[in-house]
Design an enzyme around this catalytic site. Structure first.
Site, short mmCIF file in Angstrom:
data_model
loop_
_atom_site.label_atom_id
_atom_site.label_comp_id
_atom_site.label_asym_id
_atom_site.label_seq_id
_atom_site.Cartn_x
_atom_site.Cartn_y
_atom_site.Cartn_z
N ALA A 240 -24.53 50.55 -50.44
CA ALA A 240 -23.58 51.05 -51.45
C ALA A 240 -23.60 52.57 -51.41
O ALA A 240 -24.67 53.18 -51.46
CB ALA A 240 -23.95 50.54 -52.84
N SER A 242 -20.90 56.33 -52.26
CA SER A 242 -20.14 56.91 -53.37
C SER A 242 -18.72 56.37 -53.47
O SER A 242 -18.18 56.24 -54.56
CB SER A 242 -20.10 58.43 -53.22
OG SER A 242 -19.49 58.80 -51.99
N GLY A 244 -17.51 53.39 -51.69
CA GLY A 244 -17.43 51.93 -51.63
C GLY A 244 -18.77 51.32 -51.29
O GLY A 244 -19.78 52.00 -51.17
N VAL A 246 -20.66 47.84 -48.95
CA VAL A 246 -20.46 47.02 -47.76
C VAL A 246 -21.16 45.67 -47.92
O VAL A 246 -22.31 45.60 -48.37
CB VAL A 246 -21.01 47.74 -46.50
CG1 VAL A 246 -20.83 46.85 -45.27
CG2 VAL A 246 -20.29 49.07 -46.31
N ASP A 413 -19.13 63.35 -40.94
CA ASP A 413 -20.07 62.91 -41.98
C ASP A 413 -21.23 62.13 -41.36
O ASP A 413 -21.50 60.99 -41.73
CB ASP A 413 -19.34 62.05 -43.01
CG ASP A 413 -20.13 61.87 -44.29
OD1 ASP A 413 -21.07 62.66 -44.53
OD2 ASP A 413 -19.82 60.94 -45.06
#
Length: 688
Positions: A240, A242, A244, A246, A413
């Site tokens: 989890a 920021s 979403g 999975v 990112d």
């Protein structure tokens, strides 16, 4: 509603903040990792679901990052009332958000933290005092337990949402910049945030995919496939973050898949952050210069274009919240760098396959990849695991530099939660990438400018030449650099910045004419904390106009270096970056006149003549640091047209001036056609 009740407790929000915290078009913000979990925003009437779901109104000018005229309230697609254009200066929205932040930080962080400050005679000195503060504990953890100040701040940042989490995630890999206990607390935000309700996530997947015409011919998805996806979904998310969280599932004929579901209401939270940040930026930009600054020609307290920079930063977050955009990014990244289908000769990594027919703005379905985070090192075979992980980190930095300097398409990112160590069936390991919400596209002129800046500073330590490249780097408008006074001031400021943030080796630093053939130029160590401090002094003075990719690229390289330093404290990112810069500089694949001028500056002496020792030094650096032979380096150069022009021009000039011949030139001219003469030319280039 339970969430609303939690949000309205006096211990959570001040009475005034509680009154301001709930705009009419959204539900209250509650401490669930920045998510809004009011089920009323999840269960929507199907009649307006089809009309509103996946509808996206693209940004319109003049918003600096494109404020939509209409926002979707939560990933189910329920349309809220038209929101004010982002960046349009809605003071009430900004005030409400400021009240939320002040209440959260004040009551949940500041008050408990201040109670842990030791008495004056107990305060330690040196860098350890901050570590002592952040690792101190106060009441407020699990029932009857205690929680550290670092954990309190991390929890507060989590609840503030993705705008603030992005900064904390980067610091989670930099224990050399912030105290280790705070960095460790922030590292949890990379993939272990508080998840939102899994029932809500299932509703979102159902509403998004049921009847969705995602097929290539516009046909709806088979009902059985959607049911299989939902029935095989894990009970709880495996990760989890920021934006979403999975889940693992499976699809008929596709095998295991990862299902990424966006947090409900997150767009509204980011929209309010945007209003607040842009309001602050406008206020700071409007402050007049101090008397001393006016004497230097400044008209504003902070010369940097804060509004446009802030707008670009927030726009990247909005991009990340569009999963159809992420699906396209992943496919582009795979076309360039995948080990199975990529066309890059420098980068080969594992990229998950996207199933676009199952992807909407709020749901993303892709191939499941088994792997471990590069920062996960167990007690068994620890030395071997560290060595493997460090090698993969080096590969990831190589990959990032190739993306940055060669192709110009970069994963922006790459924190520890998005990089995987994948164990193949034969026992070998591979580097895997996840999360493609943000890809940076770097213009070729910027790649050339960055190449020149790195080479000039490491090889020449020439801050004035680096300052002249800020126009190519699109950091400062060219008209500012054309002002001799401003350019001189920038060069002086950069000189101080480099002195503070670059630590050169004592011996062999800078090479030199009499440096041994086997001694490469001393590569400085980058002290990132000092660099941040120095840049904070540059920003107010000069008119920086940061391009959209700059902050993300800097954050990406900083994050990777931080991960590497966690495994190997002696790691130096410039040792990898410098040969990349030299290689691109010598080949000059774009034929850039700026690169050509930089190469000429590196190989000529102060009087403008070709300097053999400097040529040998450039080739020596490129060969020793890149582990290639010098002849291979020259061969790589002459494979490009600009490279051939460079080598040919140097040879012609030396022949004309007698540099290749020296004393007894006529006799050596005759011998030039012999094998011994050819060897002499190789010796001249330092290739023997």
């Amino acid at each position: 509603e339970e969430g609303a009740a939690v949000a309205m407790r006096p211990s959570r929000l001040l009475p005034l903040a509680a009154a301001l915290a709930s705009p009419p078009t959204c539900t209250p913000l509650v401490p669930r990792g920045g998510a809004i979990v009011d089920r009323r925003t999840v269960r929507v009437d199907r009649r307006d679901s089809d009309a509103g779901r996946r509808r996206r109104v693209l940004p319109a000018s003049p918003s600096p990052f494109g404020g939509p005229a209409e926002l979707l309230d939560g990933p189910t697609g329920r349309r809220s009332a038209p929101s004010p254009e982002l960046g349009g200066g809605d003071g009430l929205v900004a005030l409400r958000r400021a009240a939320e932040i002040a209440a959260l930080v004040g009551l949940d962080v500041a008050v408990p933290a201040l109670s842990s400050v030791p008495a004056r005679d107990e305060i330690s000195t040196g860098a350890g005092r901050w570590e002592e503060f952040w690792s101190a504990t106060t009441r407020g953890g699990p029932p009857g337990g205690r929680v550290t100040n670092a954990a309190r701040l991390s929890s507060a940042v989590e609840r503030l949402g993705p705008t603030f989490v992005k900064f904390a995630q980067a610091l989670g890999s930099r224990p050399d910049v912030v105290p280790p206990s705070l960095s460790a607390a922030f590292a949890r935000l990379q993939d272990d945030m508080e998840p939102f309700d899994s029932d809500a996530a299932r509703d979102i997947v159902l509403e998004e995919l049921m009847g969705y015409g995602g097929g290539a011919d516009g046909s709806t998805l088979p009902l059985g496939d959607v049911e299989a996806l939902l029935s095989n979904l894990t009970e709880e998310p495996v990760a989890a973050a920021s934006v979403g969280q999975v889940y693992r599932s499976s699809l008929p004929g596709r095998g295991d898949v990862a299902v990424k579901v966006q947090r409900p209401g997150i767009r509204d939270v980011v929209a309010r952050d945007a209003e607040l940040l842009l309001g602050v930026a406008r206020f700071l930009e409007g402050l007049p210069a101090l008397p001393g600054q006016r004497e230097e020609g400044q008209t504003r307290l902070i010369s940097t274009e804060l509004v446009s920079t802030t707008g670009e930063f927030v726009s990247r977050i909005f991009e990340e919240m569009d999963y159809t955009n992420e699906a396209n990014n992943c496919q582009l990244f795979a076309e360039l760098y995948s080990e199975h289908a990529g066309n890059s000769t420098d980068v080969s990594v594992v990229v998950p396959r996207i199933y676009p027919e199952y992807c909407t703005e709020n749901v993303l379905v892709m191939e499941w990849i088994d792997g471990k985070k590069l920062t996960d090192v167990g007690s068994d075979d620890e030395d071997e695991a560290v060595a493997e992980n460090l090698e993969l980190i080096r590969q990831s930095i190589d990959s990032t530099l190739s993306q940055l300097l060669v192709t110009g398409v970069m994963h922006a990112d790459p924190h520890a939660g998005n990089l995987l160590k994948i164990r193949r069936d034969d026992g070998s390991v591979a580097l895997g990438y996840l999360d493609f919400g943000i890809l940076s596209t770097i213009p070729e002129r910027v790649r050339d400018g960055l190449t020149c800046a790195v080479a000039l500073q490491v090889f020449e330590r020439d801050a004035d030449a680096v300052a002249s490249l800020f126009g190519e780097l699109m950091l400062i408008p060219q008209e500012v650099l054309d002002d001799d006074g401003e350019r001189s001031a920038l060069a002086e400021a950069l000189e101080v910045t480099f002195e503070e943030s670059l630590l050169y080796p004592d011996a062999g630093a800078g090479g030199g004419d009499d440096a041994g053939d086997e001694a490469a130029t001393g590569i400085p160590v980058l002290k990132f904390d000092k660099l941040l401090d120095a840049l904070s002094r540059l920003v107010p003075r000069f008119r920086f106009d940061l391009p959209p990719y700059f902050i993300n690229n800097a954050r990406a390289l900083s994050t990777l270096e931080g991960i590497a330093k966690g495994l190997d404290p002696g790691f130096n990112v410039l040792e990898i970056m410098y040969p990349y810069a030299l290689g691109r500089l010598l080949r000059n694949p774009s034929g850039s006149p700026v690169v050509e001028r930089t190469v000429q500056a590196l190989i000529r002496d102060g009087e403008g003549r070709v300097d053999r020792s400097r040529i040998r030094r450039v080739l020596r650096d490129s060969a020793l640091i890149s582990n290639k032979s010098r002849r291979r380096v020259v061969w790589d150069i002459v494979k490009t047209r600009p490279g051939r022009r460079l080598v040919g021009g140097v040879m012609k000039e030396e022949l004309r001036d007698g540099g290749l011949l020296g004393r007894g030139g006529e006799r050596r001219r005759r011998r030039g056609k012999t094998a011994k003469g050819r060897r002499r030319r190789w010796y001249y280039l330092g290739l023997n």
